[in-house]
Write an enzyme that holds these catalytic residues in place. Structure first.
Site, PDB file in Angstrom:
ATOM      1  N   LEU A  21       0.812  -1.225   0.000  1.00 13.36           N
ATOM      2  CA  LEU A  21       0.000   0.000   0.000  1.00 13.36           C
ATOM      3  C   LEU A  21       0.847   1.278   0.000  1.00 13.36           C
ATOM      4  O   LEU A  21       0.316   2.369  -0.122  1.00 13.36           O
ATOM      5  CB  LEU A  21      -0.965  -0.001   1.192  1.00 13.36           C
ATOM      6  N   ARG A  22       2.164   1.148   0.182  1.00 12.63           N
ATOM      7  CA  ARG A  22       3.138   2.257  -0.013  1.00 12.63           C
ATOM      8  C   ARG A  22       3.045   3.406   0.984  1.00 12.63           C
ATOM      9  O   ARG A  22       3.715   4.412   0.810  1.00 12.63           O
ATOM     10  CB  ARG A  22       3.031   2.841  -1.429  1.00 12.63           C
ATOM     11  N   ASN A  52       7.441  -3.432   3.528  1.00 14.74           N
ATOM     12  CA  ASN A  52       8.566  -2.686   2.936  1.00 14.74           C
ATOM     13  C   ASN A  52       8.183  -1.253   2.574  1.00 14.74           C
ATOM     14  O   ASN A  52       8.385  -0.790   1.455  1.00 14.74           O
ATOM     15  CB  ASN A  52       9.136  -3.423   1.721  1.00 14.74           C
ATOM     16  N   ASP A 112       9.393  -9.630   2.785  1.00 11.27           N
ATOM     17  CA  ASP A 112       9.152  -9.282   1.381  1.00 11.27           C
ATOM     18  C   ASP A 112       9.838  -7.977   1.016  1.00 11.27           C
ATOM     19  O   ASP A 112       9.624  -6.956   1.656  1.00 11.27           O
ATOM     20  CB  ASP A 112       7.653  -9.156   1.113  1.00 11.27           C
ATOM     21  N   ASN A 238       9.032  -9.282  -9.367  1.00  9.50           N
ATOM     22  CA  ASN A 238       9.772 -10.259  -8.550  1.00  9.50           C
ATOM     23  C   ASN A 238       8.797 -11.128  -7.787  1.00  9.50           C
ATOM     24  O   ASN A 238       7.969 -10.589  -7.064  1.00  9.50           O
ATOM     25  CB  ASN A 238      10.666  -9.548  -7.526  1.00  9.50           C
ATOM     26  N   ASP A 265       0.109  -9.563  -4.402  1.00 10.39           N
ATOM     27  CA  ASP A 265       1.403  -8.857  -4.484  1.00 10.39           C
ATOM     28  C   ASP A 265       1.227  -7.527  -5.224  1.00 10.39           C
ATOM     29  O   ASP A 265       2.124  -7.074  -5.935  1.00 10.39           O
ATOM     30  CB  ASP A 265       2.494  -9.718  -5.131  1.00 10.39           C
ATOM     31  N   HIS A 269       3.594   1.386  -8.758  1.00 11.69           N
ATOM     32  CA  HIS A 269       4.840   2.103  -9.008  1.00 11.69           C
ATOM     33  C   HIS A 269       4.578   3.388  -9.773  1.00 11.69           C
ATOM     34  O   HIS A 269       3.625   3.470 -10.566  1.00 11.69           O
ATOM     35  CB  HIS A 269       5.826   1.225  -9.792  1.00 11.69           C
ATOM     36  N   GLY A 284       7.217  -5.138 -10.152  1.00 10.59           N
ATOM     37  CA  GLY A 284       5.911  -5.160  -9.509  1.00 10.59           C
ATOM     38  C   GLY A 284       4.787  -4.738 -10.432  1.00 10.59           C
ATOM     39  O   GLY A 284       5.003  -4.010 -11.397  1.00 10.59           O
TER      40      GLY A 284
HETATM   41  O1  DOR Z   1       7.568  -7.378  -7.676  1.00  8.50           O
HETATM   42  C1  DOR Z   1       7.702  -7.102  -6.492  1.00  8.50           C
HETATM   43  N1  DOR Z   1       7.444  -5.873  -6.035  1.00  8.50           N
HETATM   44  N2  DOR Z   1       8.161  -8.025  -5.659  1.00  8.50           N
HETATM   45  C2  DOR Z   1       8.490  -7.754  -4.372  1.00  8.50           C
HETATM   46  O2  DOR Z   1       8.924  -8.628  -3.692  1.00  8.50           O
HETATM   47  C3  DOR Z   1       8.375  -6.371  -3.863  1.00  8.50           C
HETATM   48  C4  DOR Z   1       7.386  -5.607  -4.643  1.00  8.50           C
HETATM   49  C5  DOR Z   1       7.419  -4.140  -4.403  1.00  8.50           C
HETATM   50  O3  DOR Z   1       7.535  -3.709  -3.248  1.00  8.50           O
HETATM   51  O4  DOR Z   1       7.327  -3.390  -5.383  1.00  8.50           O
HETATM   52 ZN    ZN Z   2       8.197 -10.556  -2.707  1.00  5.79          ZN
HETATM   53 ZN    ZN Z   3       5.455  -8.280  -2.397  1.00  3.53          ZN
END
Ligand code: DOR
Ligand code: ZN
Ligand code: ZN
Length: 391
Positions: A21-22, A52, A112, A238, A265, A269, A284
């Site tokens: 959710l950033r 993260n 993650d 990823n 996931d 971005h 992502g």
């Molecule tokens: O594709 C991904 N984006 N894989 C991840 O593990 C992290 C995620 C992200 O935070 O953008």
């Molecule tokens: Zn991941």
């Molecule tokens: Zn993730």
């Protein structure tokens, strides 16, 4: 206010164990408010927000912020995930207990986007997770095998000149952590399974009694590395999009229950982080508003799941894994419902700019997908209806 549900399918509200959710840190790409709207429109009544963020959710202050903001927005139950380790580099174990006992009541911890490569840290985290009755969710990447990796290792990557991300980077650490969890007697959850070999490892671990659960993303069910030919970084993720043989194995493993559930996931971005060279782009894809449609296309139309099965992988199993007693089950008469109503016959065309997310990095742009969500209800209150979130 009456909803005419004739011809619609009612499913228990979806539970996403893996959403980015950033907030805090990258509110230019998603906020708890915009991400919650996307979740409600996608049929979700509970989402787990990945750790993260910036700052990382490795302490009670950050997880309590996420929890409180989610309650204020009130479109979906937002459960913060805590980081297993402190900081981005993951050198030492975070204080899991402080986050578990905070107001946010953290029940899942993950690496993650941070990667716990150190087996001693992972072993301790698993050991503590038993006493705290929380779940460790493994990002499933051995980072020493993915240095510089840009795409699934194989023919496509070689032809395009992209450094390969080996299947072994995922399978070796999943096998390691299944063994560690087994020895410690802890539960383990495996994030975004992407290879046929990981499904085999899970099948083996479950057969020997390891308490392991696993998720697969919608994009790994539908898309394969054949899409990389255009070099469009919207396809960078990823773990990477794999071979079509993996995609097929993942669908079968999900139908079989070796993979327990679907998790998005969802990874918003900024345009500048996607409209650039492949190697500079961030990995992502968006997932919340398209997840159900992709599951219908791959699993229901593919003859691998019926609607009962959709309820299992989108709601029941993730609710069980996370320990949400009020989600993922049929409703008793008079009980406020966590519910989603779906038109199974209708289709829609994906337009990234129209999605509720602040970002628009959807890999399904322009695709016509099956299944339209007519309404989502959280504890009896409408959170989304006919494509509009309730705020
Ligand atoms: O594709 C991904 N984006 N894989 C991840 O593990 C992290 C995620 C992200 O935070 O953008
Ligand atoms: Zn991941
Ligand atoms: Zn993730």
């Amino acid at each position: 206010d009456v909803i005419d549900a004739r011809g619609l399918i009612a499913l228990p509200g979806f539970v996403d164990l893996h959403t980015h959710l950033r907030e805090p840190g990258r509110e230019d790409t998603e906020t708890i408010e915009t991400g919650s709207a996307a979740a409600a429109l996608g049929g979700y009544t509970a989402v787990f927000a990945m750790a993260n963020t910036d700052p990382i959710a490795d302490n009670p202050v950050v997880v309590e912020h996420v929890w409180r903001r989610g309650r204020e927005v009130a479109l979906v139950d937002v459960h913060p995930i805590g980081a297993v380790t402190v900081g981005l580099k993951g050198e030492r174990l975070a204080e899991l207990g402080a986050m578990a006992r905070s107001n946010a009541n953290v029940r899942i911890f993950s690496d993650d986007g941070m990667c716990v490569a150190d087996p001693l840290i992972m072993r301790r985290a698993l050991e503590y997770s038993r006493g705290l009755d929380v779940l460790i969710a493994q990002h499933a990447e051995e980072p020493r095998l993915t240095v510089g990796a840009q795409a699934h290792e194989g023919e496509t990557a070689a032809r395009l000149g992209l450094a390969g991300w080996p299947a072994a980077a995922e399978e070796s650490i999943v096998a390691r952590d299944c063994l560690l969890a087994g020895h410690v007697g802890a539960r383990l959850h495996v994030c975004h399974v992407s290879t046929a070999g990981t499904a085999d490892v899970l099948r083996w671990a479950k057969a020997r009694g390891t308490q392991v659960s696993a998720e697969v993303t919608p994009h790994h069910l539908l898309l394969d590395d054949d899409r990389l030919n255009t070099y469009d970084p919207v396809n960078k993720v990823n773990p990477p999009l794999r071979a079509i043989s993996d995609t097929k194995s993942l669908r079968e493993a999900l139908a079989e229950g070796v993979i327990d559930c679907v998790a998005t996931d969802h990874a918003p971005h900024a345009p500048q982080d996607k409209d650039c060279e492949w190697s500079a782009a961030r990995p992502g894809m968006l997932g919340l508003q398209t997840a159900l449609s992709v599951v219908i296309q791959t699993m229901v139309q593919g003859g691998l799941l019926d609607w009962r099965g959709v309820a299992r992988v989108m709601s029941e199993r993730p609710a069980e894994i996370a320990g949400l007693p009020d989600h993922g089950r049929p409703i008793a008469v008079g009980e406020p419902a966590n519910l989603v109503l779906v038109d199974p016959k209708a289709t829609w065309t994906v337009n990234g700019a129209e999605l509720a997310s602040l970002a628009s990095n959807t890999p399904y742009e322009g695709m016509e997908l099956p299944g339209v969500i007519k309404a989502t209800l959280l504890r009896g209150k409408v959170t989304a209806r006919d494509g509009k979130a309730a705020r």
